[in-house]
Design a protein around this motif. Structure first.
Motif: not given
Length: 338
Positions: A46-50, A197-203, A206-209, A262-274
């Motif tokens: 669900p992150a890198c599609a491998a 904002a999506s808190y405690e949802t993406i987990e 079915f299809d996070p990407r 990695l997932a958000v960066n591949e889908l049109g975003f720039e990660t600012l903080e983790a």
């Protein structure tokens, strides 16, 4: 007080006197899902599609695998999209949380989780130059976070996006503007939302990407996406493995700071903080050890911190986990590019 320094216990937010019935409801829900295992499907990471994994756990009938490419832990096979929609529309567990646990623990949750979460959200939005306009919370649940955000007067409009009928009604009862649908069916002007904002949802998805891509379609250029979810590399999960309460049939995806970025960066975003500002990892492991559900074998360092000197070192150890991206609670902040 920031979320980083707030002190609370698992009992504050999940009162044990209510949890036996919750576990019974959860077990019935899982049995319902597993009776329909013929509708489970194989998925790539669900992150890198491998699609190169190793088996990690088999727990309560669900297979948990780890992506060899990015380290994401996820259930595979999993209920298909249509089955998940059926599940969440009928789930006894979610109804019980909505009817009993959320109301019973709301003030504790407000003070220990939702008020600090709203303050952190506001701080992040201000840090990255976002205020006014429209905010969506996807997976708004009982609505407490949206209520707290409204008090801060940072946005012109806040929508609670909640597809589960009972929870959506709870949000309406609080006077919130509610969209009772999944994000892909939200009928707002595309590109006009300032923050999602999506808190405690993406987990749970079915299809996070696909979800991340749908969020991107609805955000304006340079709009912010804020996500929280379990950290599959966090202390609680990494130490307890399949004994962790986080590993359950409702959680399909366990990202880590690198794989979610990695997932958000591949889908049109720039990660600012983790970051991982979690508060409960050490307590969760401590309780599992004391109950005998988890045995510390040949780990004298953890024995000293989590048992022998718990009162002295437990909180300090949790601070260390939170400050070094080692807690099992993950936040990610990303900006839409273009």
């Amino acid at each position: 007080m920031s979320e980083k320094t707030i002190r609370f216990s698992e009992e504050d937010i999940r009162p044990e006197k209510w949890m036996d019935r919750q576990r019974e409801a959860y077990n019935r829900d899982m049995a319902w899902l597993l009776e329909r295992e013929n509708r489970f499907v194989h998925v790539p990471c669900p992150a890198c599609a491998a699609d190169n994994t190793t088996e990690k756990y088999l727990k309560h009938g669900f297979h948990y695998v780890e992506c060899a490419n990015c380290g994401t832990l996820y259930t595979n096979p999993r209920p298909d999209q249509a089955l998940l929609h059926e599940f969440y529309a009928r789930a006894e567990n979610y109804k019980y949380w909505n009817d009993v646990i959320f109301p019973a623990s709301e003030e504790a949750r407000r003070e220990s989780i939702f008020k600090p979460r709203a303050e952190r959200t506001a701080e992040l939005c201000k840090r990255y130059g976002v205020s006014g306009g429209t905010m969506l919370e996807v997976g708004a649940g009982f609505g407490t976070f949206c209520v707290e955000m409204k008090k801060l007067n940072l946005f012109d409009r806040i929508f609670a996006v909640e597809p589960t009928p009972d929870l959506a009604q709870s949000c309406r009862d609080r006077g919130l503007e509610v969209i009772e649908s999944p994000i892909e069916k939200v009928d707002l002007d595309l590109g006009e939302v300032d923050v999602i904002a999506s808190y405690e949802t993406i987990e749970h998805l079915f299809d996070p990407r696909g979800f991340i891509a749908d969020c991107g379609k609805r955000l304006r250029a340079n709009g912010l996406l804020l996500l929280t979810c379990p950290n599959g590399r966090g202390f609680d999960v990494a130490t307890l493995g399949e004994h962790s309460g986080t590993i359950d049939g409702e959680h399909l995806n366990y990202f880590n700071p690198d794989s979610l970025a990695l997932a958000v960066n591949e889908l049109g975003f720039e990660t600012l903080e983790a970051l991982t500002p979690g508060r409960l990892d050490a307590e969760l492991v401590h309780k599992k050890i004391l109950s005998g559900e988890f045995i510390l074998e040949r780990q004298p360092f953890l024995q000293e911190i989590l048992v022998d000197r718990w009162e002295e070192l437990g909180a300090t150890f949790q601070d260390f986990l939170a400050e070094n991206r080692l807690s099992s609670h993950l936040w990610l902040v990303a900006r839409k590019i273009g």
